[in-house]
Design an enzyme around this catalytic site. Structure first.
Site, short mmCIF file in Angstrom:
data_model
loop_
_atom_site.label_atom_id
_atom_site.label_comp_id
_atom_site.label_asym_id
_atom_site.label_seq_id
_atom_site.Cartn_x
_atom_site.Cartn_y
_atom_site.Cartn_z
N GLU A 35 0.83 -1.20 0.00
CA GLU A 35 0.00 0.00 0.00
C GLU A 35 0.87 1.26 0.00
OE1 GLU A 35 -4.09 -1.42 2.09
OE2 GLU A 35 -2.36 -1.22 3.36
N CYS A 56 3.56 8.51 1.18
CA CYS A 56 4.07 7.57 2.18
C CYS A 56 4.34 6.25 1.46
CB CYS A 56 3.01 7.43 3.27
SG CYS A 56 3.45 6.27 4.57
N CYS A 116 6.55 -7.04 7.03
CA CYS A 116 7.65 -6.47 7.80
C CYS A 116 8.15 -7.53 8.78
CB CYS A 116 7.18 -5.25 8.58
SG CYS A 116 8.48 -4.36 9.45
N CYS A 131 6.39 -5.42 15.46
CA CYS A 131 6.01 -4.51 16.55
C CYS A 131 4.58 -4.85 16.99
CB CYS A 131 6.12 -3.06 16.09
SG CYS A 131 7.80 -2.62 15.60
N CYS A 173 1.47 -2.82 15.60
CA CYS A 173 1.43 -2.48 14.17
C CYS A 173 0.75 -3.56 13.35
CB CYS A 173 2.85 -2.24 13.68
SG CYS A 173 2.91 -1.83 11.92
N CYS A 230 -1.30 5.62 10.12
CA CYS A 230 -0.09 4.94 10.55
C CYS A 230 -0.42 3.59 11.17
CB CYS A 230 0.64 5.74 11.63
SG CYS A 230 1.13 7.34 11.10
#
Ligand code: SAH
Length: 344
Positions: A90, A103, A110, A114, A117, A337
Protein backbone atom coordinates in the site's frame (compact mmCIF):
# COMPACT_ATOMS: atom_id res chain seq x y z
CA UNK A 1 16.24 -11.12 -18.66
CA UNK A 2 15.47 -7.44 -19.03
CA UNK A 3 15.98 -5.24 -15.99
CA UNK A 4 13.77 -2.37 -15.00
CA UNK A 5 14.80 1.11 -16.07
CA UNK A 6 13.56 2.38 -12.70
CA UNK A 7 16.22 0.33 -10.93
CA UNK A 8 19.18 2.63 -11.58
CA UNK A 9 20.38 5.93 -10.22
CA UNK A 10 21.89 8.50 -12.56
CA UNK A 11 25.46 7.38 -12.04
CA UNK A 12 24.65 3.76 -12.66
CA UNK A 13 22.69 4.56 -15.79
CA UNK A 14 25.56 6.67 -17.11
CA UNK A 15 27.94 3.80 -16.46
CA UNK A 16 25.73 1.33 -18.32
CA UNK A 17 25.61 3.62 -21.33
CA UNK A 18 29.35 4.17 -21.22
CA UNK A 19 30.14 0.48 -20.97
CA UNK A 20 28.03 -0.15 -24.03
CA UNK A 21 29.68 2.58 -26.08
CA UNK A 22 26.54 4.69 -26.08
CA UNK A 23 26.44 8.43 -25.63
CA UNK A 24 26.41 9.26 -21.91
CA UNK A 25 24.26 12.32 -22.55
CA UNK A 26 21.43 9.79 -22.87
CA UNK A 27 21.31 9.53 -19.08
CA UNK A 28 20.15 13.10 -18.56
CA UNK A 29 17.69 12.83 -21.46
CA UNK A 30 16.23 9.70 -19.94
CA UNK A 31 16.01 11.06 -16.40
CA UNK A 32 14.36 14.16 -17.78
CA UNK A 33 11.90 12.15 -19.88
CA UNK A 34 10.85 9.63 -17.23
CA UNK A 35 11.27 11.46 -13.95
CA UNK A 36 10.87 15.13 -14.71
CA UNK A 37 8.32 14.94 -17.50
CA UNK A 38 6.87 11.74 -16.05
CA UNK A 39 6.45 9.88 -19.32
CA UNK A 40 6.06 6.15 -18.96
CA UNK A 41 6.48 5.08 -22.57
CA UNK A 42 10.09 4.59 -23.74
CA UNK A 43 11.84 7.75 -24.81
CA UNK A 44 12.25 8.47 -28.50
CA UNK A 45 12.76 12.18 -28.21
CA UNK A 46 16.31 13.32 -29.08
CA UNK A 47 17.70 9.99 -27.95
CA UNK A 48 20.27 8.33 -30.23
CA UNK A 49 18.81 5.42 -32.17
CA UNK A 50 21.53 3.07 -30.91
CA UNK A 51 20.54 3.94 -27.33
CA UNK A 52 16.86 3.43 -28.07
CA UNK A 53 17.63 0.03 -29.47
CA UNK A 54 19.83 -0.92 -26.54
CA UNK A 55 17.09 0.08 -24.12
CA UNK A 56 14.47 -1.88 -26.03
CA UNK A 57 16.56 -5.01 -25.87
CA UNK A 58 17.82 -4.79 -22.31
CA UNK A 59 15.41 -2.76 -20.23
CA UNK A 60 11.76 -2.89 -19.42
CA UNK A 61 9.66 0.09 -18.42
CA UNK A 62 6.92 -1.84 -16.68
CA UNK A 63 5.45 -0.43 -13.52
CA UNK A 64 3.45 -2.12 -10.80
CA UNK A 65 -0.30 -1.60 -11.19
CA UNK A 66 -2.82 0.20 -9.03
CA UNK A 67 -5.57 -2.31 -8.35
CA UNK A 68 -7.59 -0.31 -5.87
CA UNK A 69 -7.85 3.26 -4.59
CA UNK A 70 -9.63 4.34 -1.42
CA UNK A 71 -10.29 8.01 -1.05
CA UNK A 72 -10.92 9.32 2.42
CA UNK A 73 -13.22 12.19 3.31
CA UNK A 74 -10.10 14.23 4.22
CA UNK A 75 -8.68 13.59 0.70
CA UNK A 76 -6.13 11.03 1.79
CA UNK A 77 -5.84 8.43 -0.95
CA UNK A 78 -4.69 4.89 -0.30
CA UNK A 79 -3.51 2.77 -3.21
CA UNK A 80 -3.30 -0.96 -3.33
CA UNK A 81 -0.43 -1.70 -5.64
CA UNK A 82 0.35 -5.04 -7.20
CA UNK A 83 3.80 -6.10 -8.28
CA UNK A 84 4.60 -8.39 -11.18
CA UNK A 85 4.69 -11.48 -8.93
CA UNK A 86 1.20 -10.73 -7.64
CA UNK A 87 2.24 -9.49 -4.18
CA UNK A 88 0.73 -6.23 -3.02
CA UNK A 89 1.72 -3.20 -0.98
CA UNK A 90 0.00 0.00 0.00
CA UNK A 91 1.00 3.58 -0.74
CA UNK A 92 -0.71 6.61 0.74
CA UNK A 93 -1.03 10.17 -0.50
CA UNK A 94 -1.55 12.55 2.39
CA UNK A 95 -2.82 16.06 1.65
CA UNK A 96 -1.49 19.11 3.40
CA UNK A 97 -2.94 22.40 2.25
CA UNK A 98 -2.74 21.95 -1.53
CA UNK A 99 0.40 19.83 -1.53
CA UNK A 100 0.81 16.13 -1.01
CA UNK A 101 3.17 13.90 0.89
CA UNK A 102 3.60 10.37 -0.32
CA UNK A 103 4.07 7.57 2.18
CA UNK A 104 6.05 4.76 0.56
CA UNK A 105 6.26 1.09 1.43
CA UNK A 106 9.65 -0.61 1.36
CA UNK A 107 8.80 -4.26 2.01
CA UNK A 108 5.90 -6.62 1.54
CA UNK A 109 4.97 -7.11 5.19
CA UNK A 110 7.65 -6.47 7.80
CA UNK A 111 10.04 -8.54 9.90
CA UNK A 112 10.00 -6.24 12.95
CA UNK A 113 6.79 -7.59 14.46
CA UNK A 114 6.01 -4.51 16.55
CA UNK A 115 3.12 -5.41 18.81
CA UNK A 116 1.03 -2.35 17.94
CA UNK A 117 1.43 -2.48 14.17
CA UNK A 118 -0.99 -4.06 11.75
CA UNK A 119 1.65 -4.56 9.06
CA UNK A 120 3.79 -6.48 11.57
CA UNK A 121 1.10 -9.14 11.92
CA UNK A 122 1.78 -10.10 8.28
CA UNK A 123 5.42 -11.07 8.75
CA UNK A 124 7.99 -10.33 6.03
CA UNK A 125 7.20 -11.66 2.57
CA UNK A 126 10.03 -9.95 0.72
CA UNK A 127 11.97 -6.74 0.21
CA UNK A 128 10.82 -4.38 -2.51
CA UNK A 129 13.25 -3.65 -5.34
CA UNK A 130 14.23 -0.06 -6.11
CA UNK A 131 11.95 0.03 -9.14
CA UNK A 132 8.99 -1.04 -7.02
CA UNK A 133 9.64 1.78 -4.53
CA UNK A 134 10.16 4.35 -7.29
CA UNK A 135 7.15 2.86 -9.11
CA UNK A 136 4.85 3.75 -6.19
CA UNK A 137 5.84 7.39 -6.59
CA UNK A 138 5.35 7.43 -10.34
CA UNK A 139 1.95 5.76 -10.14
CA UNK A 140 0.66 8.02 -7.40
CA UNK A 141 1.98 11.11 -9.14
CA UNK A 142 0.24 10.18 -12.40
CA UNK A 143 -2.98 9.41 -10.55
CA UNK A 144 -2.84 12.80 -8.85
CA UNK A 145 -2.22 14.63 -12.10
CA UNK A 146 -5.22 12.95 -13.68
CA UNK A 147 -7.67 12.94 -10.78
CA UNK A 148 -6.82 16.16 -8.99
CA UNK A 149 -5.03 18.36 -11.52
CA UNK A 150 -5.74 21.51 -9.55
CA UNK A 151 -3.61 20.43 -6.61
CA UNK A 152 -1.14 18.16 -8.29
CA UNK A 153 1.95 18.83 -6.19
CA UNK A 154 3.92 15.96 -4.80
CA UNK A 155 6.99 17.31 -3.09
CA UNK A 156 7.43 15.39 0.13
CA UNK A 157 8.33 11.77 0.59
CA UNK A 158 8.14 9.77 3.79
CA UNK A 159 9.33 6.20 4.05
CA UNK A 160 6.67 5.32 6.59
CA UNK A 161 4.53 2.76 4.83
CA UNK A 162 4.80 -0.97 5.14
CA UNK A 163 8.20 -2.36 6.05
CA UNK A 164 11.38 -1.30 7.80
CA UNK A 165 13.31 0.88 5.34
CA UNK A 166 16.71 0.37 6.95
CA UNK A 167 16.25 -3.40 6.70
CA UNK A 168 16.09 -2.95 2.91
CA UNK A 169 18.89 -0.41 2.86
CA UNK A 170 20.31 -0.78 -0.65
CA UNK A 171 17.00 -0.51 -2.49
CA UNK A 172 15.87 2.40 -0.31
CA UNK A 173 19.16 4.20 -0.80
CA UNK A 174 19.02 3.94 -4.60
CA UNK A 175 15.40 5.07 -4.66
CA UNK A 176 16.36 8.15 -2.63
CA UNK A 177 19.24 8.88 -5.01
CA UNK A 178 16.78 8.74 -7.89
CA UNK A 179 14.30 11.09 -6.17
CA UNK A 180 17.04 13.58 -5.26
CA UNK A 181 18.61 13.67 -8.69
CA UNK A 182 18.53 17.10 -10.29
CA UNK A 183 18.04 15.63 -13.76
CA UNK A 184 14.78 14.08 -12.62
CA UNK A 185 12.24 14.70 -9.86
CA UNK A 186 14.77 16.82 -7.98
CA UNK A 187 13.06 16.44 -4.61
CA UNK A 188 14.82 18.51 -1.91
CA UNK A 189 17.00 16.52 0.46
CA UNK A 190 15.10 17.89 3.46
CA UNK A 191 11.76 16.89 1.94
CA UNK A 192 12.55 13.22 2.39
CA UNK A 193 12.17 11.43 5.72
CA UNK A 194 13.02 7.85 6.49
CA UNK A 195 11.44 6.32 9.57
CA UNK A 196 13.05 3.41 11.39
CA UNK A 197 12.09 1.19 14.28
CA UNK A 198 15.79 1.40 15.26
CA UNK A 199 17.48 -1.05 12.92
CA UNK A 200 21.10 -0.47 13.88
CA UNK A 201 22.89 -2.06 10.90
CA UNK A 202 21.15 0.48 8.66
CA UNK A 203 21.83 3.40 10.99
CA UNK A 204 25.51 2.57 10.92
CA UNK A 205 25.52 3.20 7.16
CA UNK A 206 23.32 6.29 7.29
CA UNK A 207 25.84 9.13 7.64
CA UNK A 208 28.09 7.97 4.86
CA UNK A 209 25.51 6.76 2.43
CA UNK A 210 22.35 8.85 2.77
CA UNK A 211 23.61 12.20 4.04
CA UNK A 212 21.26 15.11 4.58
CA UNK A 213 18.00 13.17 4.46
CA UNK A 214 15.78 13.43 7.56
CA UNK A 215 15.62 10.50 9.89
CA UNK A 216 12.75 9.61 12.19
CA UNK A 217 12.97 7.10 15.01
CA UNK A 218 9.91 5.25 16.18
CA UNK A 219 10.64 5.77 19.87
CA UNK A 220 7.31 4.90 21.50
CA UNK A 221 8.86 4.53 24.94
CA UNK A 222 11.96 5.87 26.65
CA UNK A 223 12.01 2.97 29.05
CA UNK A 224 13.93 -0.01 27.66
CA UNK A 225 11.68 -2.75 29.14
CA UNK A 226 8.57 -1.11 27.77
CA UNK A 227 10.17 -0.52 24.41
CA UNK A 228 11.15 -4.20 24.30
CA UNK A 229 7.48 -5.10 24.53
CA UNK A 230 6.47 -2.72 21.76
CA UNK A 231 9.41 -3.13 19.39
CA UNK A 232 11.03 -6.56 19.75
CA UNK A 233 14.26 -5.57 17.95
CA UNK A 234 14.94 -3.24 20.86
CA UNK A 235 16.20 -6.35 22.66
CA UNK A 236 18.88 -6.75 20.02
CA UNK A 237 19.58 -3.06 19.38
CA UNK A 238 18.70 -1.23 22.59
CA UNK A 239 17.52 2.36 22.55
CA UNK A 240 20.63 3.57 24.36
CA UNK A 241 22.78 2.31 21.50
CA UNK A 242 20.46 3.71 18.82
CA UNK A 243 20.47 7.17 20.39
CA UNK A 244 24.26 7.20 20.41
CA UNK A 245 24.27 6.82 16.63
CA UNK A 246 21.43 9.27 16.08
CA UNK A 247 23.39 11.86 18.04
CA UNK A 248 26.25 11.49 15.56
CA UNK A 249 24.13 12.55 12.59
CA UNK A 250 25.18 16.03 11.51
CA UNK A 251 22.15 18.32 11.34
CA UNK A 252 21.74 21.62 9.61
CA UNK A 253 20.18 24.58 11.37
CA UNK A 254 16.44 23.98 11.54
CA UNK A 255 16.93 20.29 10.83
CA UNK A 256 15.83 17.84 13.48
CA UNK A 257 15.79 14.18 14.27
CA UNK A 258 12.12 13.28 14.48
CA UNK A 259 11.07 11.07 17.34
CA UNK A 260 7.72 9.41 16.79
CA UNK A 261 5.89 8.51 19.95
CA UNK A 262 2.87 6.29 19.66
CA UNK A 263 0.54 6.89 22.59
CA UNK A 264 -1.23 3.81 23.89
CA UNK A 265 -3.81 4.14 26.62
CA UNK A 266 -2.58 3.03 30.05
CA UNK A 267 0.66 1.69 28.62
CA UNK A 268 3.04 4.51 27.72
CA UNK A 269 0.89 7.62 28.09
CA UNK A 270 1.37 8.55 31.76
CA UNK A 271 3.00 11.69 33.16
CA UNK A 272 5.85 9.46 34.27
CA UNK A 273 6.43 8.28 30.69
CA UNK A 274 6.32 11.87 29.46
CA UNK A 275 8.92 12.99 32.00
CA UNK A 276 11.16 10.02 31.13
CA UNK A 277 10.97 11.07 27.48
CA UNK A 278 11.64 14.71 28.32
CA UNK A 279 14.72 13.72 30.32
CA UNK A 280 15.96 11.46 27.56
CA UNK A 281 15.61 13.93 24.70
CA UNK A 282 16.14 17.32 26.35
CA UNK A 283 18.88 19.37 24.73
CA UNK A 284 18.74 17.39 21.50
CA UNK A 285 17.87 18.90 18.11
CA UNK A 286 14.64 16.96 18.21
CA UNK A 287 11.01 17.19 17.23
CA UNK A 288 8.55 14.80 18.75
CA UNK A 289 5.58 13.56 16.78
CA UNK A 290 2.90 12.25 19.08
CA UNK A 291 0.75 9.66 17.35
CA UNK A 292 -2.37 8.55 19.19
CA UNK A 293 -2.71 4.82 18.59
CA UNK A 294 -4.78 3.90 15.55
CA UNK A 295 -6.78 0.79 16.23
CA UNK A 296 -7.06 -2.09 13.77
CA UNK A 297 -9.03 -5.34 13.82
CA UNK A 298 -7.93 -7.68 16.60
CA UNK A 299 -5.69 -5.34 18.61
CA UNK A 300 -5.75 -5.22 22.40
CA UNK A 301 -4.39 -1.68 22.56
CA UNK A 302 -6.51 1.45 22.81
CA UNK A 303 -6.15 5.07 21.90
CA UNK A 304 -5.88 7.52 24.82
CA UNK A 305 -8.35 10.40 25.28
CA UNK A 306 -7.33 13.68 23.66
CA UNK A 307 -6.92 15.32 27.04
CA UNK A 308 -4.23 12.73 27.96
CA UNK A 309 -2.43 13.34 24.67
CA UNK A 310 -2.43 17.07 25.32
CA UNK A 311 -1.14 16.60 28.87
CA UNK A 312 1.69 14.47 27.52
CA UNK A 313 2.51 17.18 24.99
CA UNK A 314 2.60 19.88 27.69
CA UNK A 315 5.09 17.94 29.76
CA UNK A 316 7.42 17.51 26.79
CA UNK A 317 7.16 21.21 26.04
CA UNK A 318 8.26 21.95 29.59
CA UNK A 319 11.58 20.34 28.55
CA UNK A 320 11.72 22.78 25.60
CA UNK A 321 11.01 19.99 23.17
CA UNK A 322 8.64 20.79 20.30
CA UNK A 323 5.94 18.12 20.35
CA UNK A 324 3.35 17.96 17.60
CA UNK A 325 0.25 15.85 17.74
CA UNK A 326 0.04 14.08 14.42
CA UNK A 327 -3.44 14.62 13.10
CA UNK A 328 -4.82 11.28 12.03
CA UNK A 329 -5.53 11.26 8.35
CA UNK A 330 -7.25 8.56 6.40
CA UNK A 331 -8.32 6.51 9.40
CA UNK A 332 -11.78 5.99 7.92
CA UNK A 333 -10.14 3.93 5.17
CA UNK A 334 -7.50 2.20 7.35
CA UNK A 335 -4.78 4.30 5.74
CA UNK A 336 -3.42 5.84 8.92
CA UNK A 337 -0.09 4.94 10.55
CA UNK A 338 0.16 1.27 11.36
CA UNK A 339 -3.08 0.40 9.63
CA UNK A 340 -1.58 -0.76 6.37
CA UNK A 341 -2.11 -4.44 5.81
CA UNK A 342 -2.52 -6.09 2.48
CA UNK A 343 -3.86 -9.37 3.85
CA UNK A 344 -7.40 -8.22 4.50
N1 SAH B 1 9.34 0.47 10.19
C1 SAH B 1 9.46 1.90 10.19
C2 SAH B 1 8.57 2.52 9.17
C3 SAH B 1 7.10 2.41 9.45
S1 SAH B 1 6.60 3.99 9.82
C4 SAH B 1 9.25 2.42 11.60
O1 SAH B 1 8.94 1.64 12.46
O2 SAH B 1 9.45 3.59 11.85
C5 SAH B 1 5.07 3.80 10.46
C6 SAH B 1 4.90 4.62 11.71
O3 SAH B 1 3.58 4.33 12.20
C7 SAH B 1 5.87 4.21 12.80
O4 SAH B 1 6.21 5.27 13.62
C8 SAH B 1 5.05 3.20 13.54
O5 SAH B 1 5.54 2.97 14.80
C9 SAH B 1 3.68 3.88 13.51
N2 SAH B 1 2.58 2.95 13.80
C10 SAH B 1 2.58 1.62 13.64
N3 SAH B 1 1.40 1.09 14.05
C11 SAH B 1 0.65 2.13 14.46
C12 SAH B 1 -0.68 2.24 14.96
N4 SAH B 1 -1.45 1.17 15.11
N5 SAH B 1 -1.12 3.46 15.27
C13 SAH B 1 -0.36 4.56 15.08
N6 SAH B 1 0.89 4.51 14.60
C14 SAH B 1 1.41 3.31 14.30
Amino acid sequence: MKTSFYQYNFKELTKILEENDLSVSGASLLFNWHYKQKNIEPCTHNLALATQEYLRENFNFELPIIIDVHESSDHTAKFLIQMSDGLKVETVLIPFQNKYTICLSTQVGCAMKCSFCFTGTQGLKRHLATHEIVGQFILADRWLKKQRPADHQLKNIVYMGQGEPLHNFDAVKTSIEIFLDQHGTSIGVQKITVSTAGYLPGLLRWNNEIPGVNIALSLHSSIEEKRNKLIPINQRYPLEEILKYLDLIPLKRKQYVIYEYLLIKNFNDSDFDAHATGELLKGKQAIINLIPFNPFPGTEYERPENIRVEAFQKILESYKLPALIRGTKGDDILAACGQLNTKI
